[in-house]
Design a protein around this motif. Structure first.
Motif, mmCIF file in Angstrom:
data_model
loop_
_atom_site.group_PDB
_atom_site.id
_atom_site.type_symbol
_atom_site.label_atom_id
_atom_site.label_comp_id
_atom_site.label_asym_id
_atom_site.label_seq_id
_atom_site.Cartn_x
_atom_site.Cartn_y
_atom_site.Cartn_z
ATOM 1 N N GLY B 98 45.490 74.763 51.609
ATOM 2 C CA GLY B 98 44.630 75.329 52.575
ATOM 3 C C GLY B 98 45.450 75.141 53.899
ATOM 4 N N ASN B 99 46.661 74.519 53.923
ATOM 5 C CA ASN B 99 47.336 74.204 55.285
ATOM 6 C C ASN B 99 46.397 73.842 56.249
ATOM 7 O OD1 ASN B 99 50.017 74.771 54.387
ATOM 8 N ND2 ASN B 99 49.552 76.779 54.288
ATOM 9 N N ASP B 100 45.566 72.995 56.163
ATOM 10 C CA ASP B 100 44.626 72.552 57.108
ATOM 11 C C ASP B 100 44.883 71.130 57.423
ATOM 12 O OD1 ASP B 100 41.498 72.055 55.582
ATOM 13 O OD2 ASP B 100 43.598 71.533 55.012
ATOM 14 N N GLY B 101 46.038 70.544 57.003
ATOM 15 C CA GLY B 101 46.190 69.227 57.271
ATOM 16 C C GLY B 101 45.479 67.892 56.636
ATOM 17 N N THR B 102 44.553 68.427 55.757
ATOM 18 C CA THR B 102 43.796 67.420 54.866
ATOM 19 C C THR B 102 43.627 68.024 53.447
ATOM 20 O OG1 THR B 102 41.743 68.508 55.391
ATOM 21 C CG2 THR B 102 42.278 66.548 56.789
ATOM 22 N N ILE B 103 43.633 67.303 52.600
ATOM 23 C CA ILE B 103 43.165 67.721 51.116
ATOM 24 C C ILE B 103 41.649 67.497 51.030
ATOM 25 C CG2 ILE B 103 43.888 67.215 48.867
ATOM 26 C CD1 ILE B 103 46.398 65.701 49.872
ATOM 27 N N THR B 104 41.464 68.716 50.748
ATOM 28 C CA THR B 104 40.038 68.573 50.351
ATOM 29 C C THR B 104 39.517 68.233 48.845
ATOM 30 O OG1 THR B 104 40.074 70.974 49.971
ATOM 31 C CG2 THR B 104 39.420 70.124 52.395
ATOM 32 N N LEU B 105 38.335 68.282 48.722
ATOM 33 C CA LEU B 105 37.898 67.958 47.055
ATOM 34 C C LEU B 105 38.378 69.124 46.569
ATOM 35 C CD1 LEU B 105 36.845 65.700 45.648
ATOM 36 C CD2 LEU B 105 34.412 67.119 45.756
ATOM 37 N N VAL B 106 38.239 70.332 46.730
ATOM 38 C CA VAL B 106 38.645 71.353 45.865
ATOM 39 C C VAL B 106 39.932 71.576 45.580
ATOM 40 C CG1 VAL B 106 38.744 73.769 45.986
ATOM 41 C CG2 VAL B 106 36.332 72.830 46.512
ATOM 42 N N GLU B 107 40.825 71.149 46.608
ATOM 43 C CA GLU B 107 42.353 71.243 46.582
ATOM 44 C C GLU B 107 42.628 69.982 45.428
ATOM 45 O OE1 GLU B 107 43.471 70.833 50.581
ATOM 46 O OE2 GLU B 107 43.403 72.856 50.944
ATOM 47 N N TYR B 108 42.068 68.951 45.700
ATOM 48 C CA TYR B 108 42.434 67.806 44.912
ATOM 49 C C TYR B 108 41.991 68.214 43.238
ATOM 50 C CZ TYR B 108 43.646 63.077 44.375
ATOM 51 O OH TYR B 108 44.546 61.815 43.819
#
Lengths: 816, 192
Positions: B98-108
């Protein structure tokens, strides 16, 4: 503390003297008359006249007889083993000793003492070190132990280096020392001119066998970096093989009057035949063993037997053909381990590991012990010059060898060895058991055999004592690169795996293959073909999942850990837990009514929670969240309290794992009592296993971390398998069977769920964050899984499900 | 003559940026041309599903590859640290679609799912559970005392670094780029 030590040493000394006298009985005391058989025949009547009554000259039935001859051999063997084991107990009484002085030193010292005693009573040590006894009975367990517990992954990653050091290093050492000693022999002063080159080489081979057992334990304690550890470990193992091969070769050569060049070539050829042949045999036997265990699910009791028999068979068959039996048994163990541990039951697995360790430990102990004994009791031939130069050259060539070889191999390594590592490697070159045995089994027609024996013993004693004791402070002083053991988290595992895949992919892109590629290929081959043939229940389980399960398990063990320690129904757990925790937790005693209240609260709360969580889906808390949280907290504490002693003693603890709504519990999974104990034993095994694992205790922080998480999401009403969840399931099934059930359910709640997935309802989950509740430990019980049966049923296979997560958790850490 | 000169200049430029040697760049360029059928860029085969770019050029190709260089004996500690950080950054960006600087749960979760997709039937819940557990690990290591109703938004780069602190990246994430040309291997299906 001191008084107990003195008491123990006193006892030990008594035992030693006693047993030495007993051994003395072998030669000196005439054997007891065998009064065993009693004949009550009428005495021969010379007159042939009938007698009114029998003569008074008859033998009475002997009430008490002794027959030492009969039991002599097993008795003495047992005594010696016991003696050595007592010595081991004795050392560990005072913990500090074993830190500073490696165990082998201590054993040798005790052996020296016993040898002194025996010498003073003019007694011969037992003929333990004949060629056959050593090579057929004492060496295989040691090598099997090393091979079985070799950490495979680092080993294969470093296999080039290991083989390089083992093979080339040993050759370098042998030839270097041999040639230099030969040069020394030429000097007249020392008076050893009669030793020719072959004999020198033979001797050099004997003393270049490295046995860094003591060093390895120091390395482990200090957490030295993985590469160094594995290279030292692997080198030790393989150079035993190389040494034995070289020894046999040079033995043969030493007996020959002269050596021709063709013999050298043949020698090299033989070397390869021996090495590769050994490996080949090992692999074949390993696969056969794995295949056999595929069918042993009906005969679980004898499963461990197959492992031992096959490895020993591999060893013997290799000995038959005079190829390297050590390589055979090591490769057999390596190949076999992976598949066998998936096929056999958990108990068998534990048994195998335990017995392998035990046999290896006994053998090693005995050998060092005898080293001490024999040192005193043999006739020595001492030659200052020769022996001192041997010592010098041993050190010198080892150091040089490590330096040169490292320089050559460093460019090929990703993590090159720096000088500190090299120092560790060189200094860790202790000599030990194999040298000793080889020296003893030198053929008699070597003139200077006694000198060689003396020199070998001198070197062993010197290296073991001096280097063994000093290596620990030196390693810490030099500050060898350490490894970080705290790597047992899911994140790390995931990322390791991720990187491997990524790198394999990128390598493919670049068109440059290296060992990732081959590893990938091998794994694919393994999964597709080998596993199908060799493993009965072939469900591929990723190591991530295995790790996850293991961490879950520890997590649940920690719940247990926090409970007060009086778990009298489960002795195995108690003993292990007492070991682990030194602090006694205060025991909470509850009245029966309190308990009942608690159970009621518990069940009610659980029921409520279940209702409530149906709608708890999104990111933000529900308006009356505090209420549910309160319930959760209450439930939490009540569960904790309910895990108290009494609940464990409920007689039948049915192991019901899935409760489809409405069904009764007994239909699917009839209660099995033995599973209960199996369970607990297996739990204790987990605890037990995590201790001796090489890479230390897994990080508890992560598992603790997992506990608080509570994803209060939808729980599907599908049948679920959750060991912790009986009461909830029971609620759902709405078949309350009164307090007895709640009793057992709460007592079952201590049995950790091997899987405790944070069930999240992805279906209607739109949010991406989740709620973390620290301190709500029990909430994991809300988890659901797909039906099939639990991982710990004694014979799971029949109704084992397709869900890989619910298979028996692989407690043997794969990275081991 | 002129073309090859500009090419070597370009190579030199790239070599300075990425740290490869000239021969390695040359090899990689040949490989690149093979992959891209002698065009300038490699096209994304599945533009909608995977990846954010349509096509990448050689320079970008090299930049990605440069993350995988191993440290040599001569790199200093700071350089090693920098390399390690770079590699971690690379991984982080890989996850953070998502390129927002954090790895969110969905991405993980997606990462875990893809990783485990080949090893048997892993249920969705398992995957989610593991991803959750992993996130929780990160959370608890970095933010140890979260109140019950706080939410953990996602893994930031610092947390990511922290959780992977012990991992020896140098051993795991490297490719030995050869100086000599490897025989051109057919690429098959792109695996990365």
């Amino acid at each position: 503390m001191d008084s107990s030590i003195t008491r123990r040493t006193g006892v030990l000394l008594l035992i030693f003297t006693f047993s030495s006298f007993l051994h003395g009985s072998r030669g000196e005391i005439p054997t007891q008359p065998t009064g065993g058989s009693v004949t009550i025949l009428p005495p021969v009547n010379l007159d042939n006249a009938p007698q009114a009554y029998p003569d008074p000259v008859k033998e009475n039935m002997p009430v008490f007889t002794m027959n030492y001859q009969r039991i002599q051999l097993p008795f003495e063997i047992t005594l010696w083993v016991l003696l050595a084991s007592f010595a081991k107990i004795g050392f560990n009484v005072y913990h500090k000793i074993t830190i500073w002085v490696p165990e082998s030193c201590l054993l040798i010292s005790i052996g020296l003492i016993v040898g002194g005693i025996m010498y003073s009573v003019h007694e011969e040590p037992p003929a333990v070190l004949s060629r056959n006894v050593f090579f057929l009975y004492m060496l295989p367990p040691i090598v099997l132990d090393s091979g079985y517990f070799m950490p495979t992954r680092p080993f294969f990653e470093n296999i080039g280096t290991v083989l390089w050091f083992a093979v080339v290093g040993t050759l370098w050492n042998s030839i270097g020392i041999g040639v230099s000693l030969f040069a020394i022999c030429q000097i007249e002063v020392f008076g050893v001119q009669d030793i020719n080159l072959q004999e020198n080489l033979l001797f050099a081979t004997i003393i270049s066998a490295v046995d860094p057992v003591a060093v390895l334990s120091v390395f482990e304690d200090v957490s030295v970096n993985e590469q160094l550890y594995i290279v030292v470990f692997g080198e030790c193992l393989f150079n035993d093989a190389v040494t034995v091969v070289l020894y046999n070769m040079f033995n043969f050569v030493a007996l020959m009057p002269e050596v021709e060049p063709v013999d050298v070539f043949l020698g090299v050829g033989r070397f390869f035949v021996v090495g590769l042949g050994g490996m080949g045999f090992g692999i074949v036997f390993g696969f056969v063993a794995a295949f056999t265990t595929r069918f042993t699910f009906k005969v679980r009791e004898i499963e461990p037997l197959f492992i031992f028999m096959y490895s020993y068979l591999a060893y013997l068959v290799a000995e038959l053909f005079n190829i390297s039996s050590i390589m055979a048994i090591v490769t057999c163990a390596l190949t076999m381990k992976y598949y066998v541990e998936e096929n056999v039951s958990q108990r068998s697995c534990t048994t195998i590991r335990h017995v392998v360790k035990m046999l290896g430990s006994i053998s090693e102990t005995l050998i060092f012990f005898f080293l001490g004994v024999v040192t005193i009791t043999t006739d020595h031939e001492w030659n200052w010059g020769y022996i001192l130069f041997t010592l010098l050259f041993a050190f010198l060539w080892r150091g040089l060898g490590v330096l040169v070889l490292t320089q050559i191999i460093n460019p090929f390594r990703t993590i090159p060895f720096n000088f500190k590592d090299q120092f560790g490697l060189a200094y860790g070159g202790l000599r030990g058991a194999v040298s000793f045995a080889l020296a003893f089994t030198l053929p008699e027609n070597i003139v200077r055999k006694q000198l060689f024996v003396t020199a070998t013993i001198a070197i062993i004693l010197f290296t073991v004592f001096l280097q063994g004791i000093s290596i620990r402070p030196l390693i810490e002083l030099v500050n060898v690169r350490r490894t970080n053991r705290n790597l047992d988290t899911i994140n790390v595992e995931i990322h390791c795996r991720l990187m491997e895949h990524t790198v394999a992919g990128i390598e493919d892109l670049c068109g440059q293959w290296s060992h990732f590629y081959w590893k990938d290929k091998f794994l694919k081959f393994n999964n597709r073909i080998l596993r199908k043939i060799l493993i009965r229940d072939n469900r591929a389980e990723s190591s991530i999942v295995a790790l996850y399960k293991r961490l879950e398990l520890q997590n649940a063990m920690e719940i247990l850990d926090n409970v007060s320690g009086d778990i009298s129904a489960t002795p195995s757990i108690v003993s292990l837990y007492e070991e682990k925790k030194s602090s006694a937790k205060p025991k909470k005693k509850f009245l029966a009514t309190d308990v009942k209240n608690m159970h009621d609260i518990l069940s009610k709360n659980m029921y409520k929670i279940r209702q409530r969580t149906v709608s708890y889906t999104n990111k933000h808390a529900l308006p009356n969240d505090s209420h549910s949280r309160e319930i959760l907290m209450r439930r939490h504490t009540s569960i904790r309290r309910s895990l108290r002693p009494g609940s464990f003693q409920s007689s039948v603890v049915p192991k019901y794992f899935s409760l489809p709504a409405g069904k009764s519990l007994d239909t699917k999974y009839p209660p099995r009592r033995q599973i209960y104990t199996d369970d607990l034993e297996t739990m204790s095994e987990v605890v037990y296993h995590s201790r001796p694992s090489r890479f230390g205790k897994p990080a508890r922080s992560s598992s603790r971390a997992m506990m608080p998480l509570r994803r209060l999401d939808t729980l599907t009403e599908a049948p679920s398998v959750n060991l912790l969840d009986e009461s909830t399931g029971e609620e759902r099934g709405s078949s309350r069977r009164g307090t007895s059930r709640t009793n057992s359910s709460s007592s079952d709640s201590h049995i950790p769920a091997p899987h405790r997935p944070f069930h999240s309802s992805v279906e209607n989950d739109s949010s991406s964050a989740y709620n973390i509740r620290s301190g709500h430990h029990e909430v994991e019980e809300e988890q659901q899984q797909q039906p099939p049966p639990p991982a710990w049923v004694a014979t799971p296979r029949d109704n084992a499900a397709q869900n890989p997560l619910l298979r028996r958790p692989q407690w043997n850490p794969k990275k081991m | 003559m002129g073309a090859s000169q500009t090419r070597t200049e370009k190579y030199q430029d790239l070599a300075d940026k990425t740290g490869f040697s000239l021969e390695q760049i040359e090899n990689l360029h040949k490989r690149f041309q093979r992959l891209s059928d002698n065009e300038e860029t490699i096209r994304n085969q599945h533009p909608k599903e995977v990846g954010s770019c349509e096509e990448i050029g050689f320079e970008q190709f090299l930049m990605v590859m440069s993350h995988f260089r191993p440290p040599s004996l001569k790199t200093t500690e700071e350089e090693k640290e920098a390399m390690r950080k770079e590699k971690l950054r690379f991984l982080f960006n890989m996850h953070d679609t998502g390129n927002d600087g954090t790895i969110t749960l969905v991405e993980y979760r997606k990462v875990v799912e893809e990783l485990l997709s080949k090893s048997g039937d892993i249920e969705q819940e398992t995957v989610k559970a593991m991803a959750d557990a992993a996130m929780l690990e990160v959370a608890s290591t970095n933010v140890p005392h979260m109140a019950p109703d706080e939410f953990y938004e996602g893994i930031t780069f610092e947390h990511f670094e922290q959780i992977l602190k012990g991992l020896e990246m140098e051993t795991k994430m490297y490719i030995r780029f050869l100086d000599v040309e490897t025989p051109t291997l057919s690429c098959g299906n792109s695996t990365s």
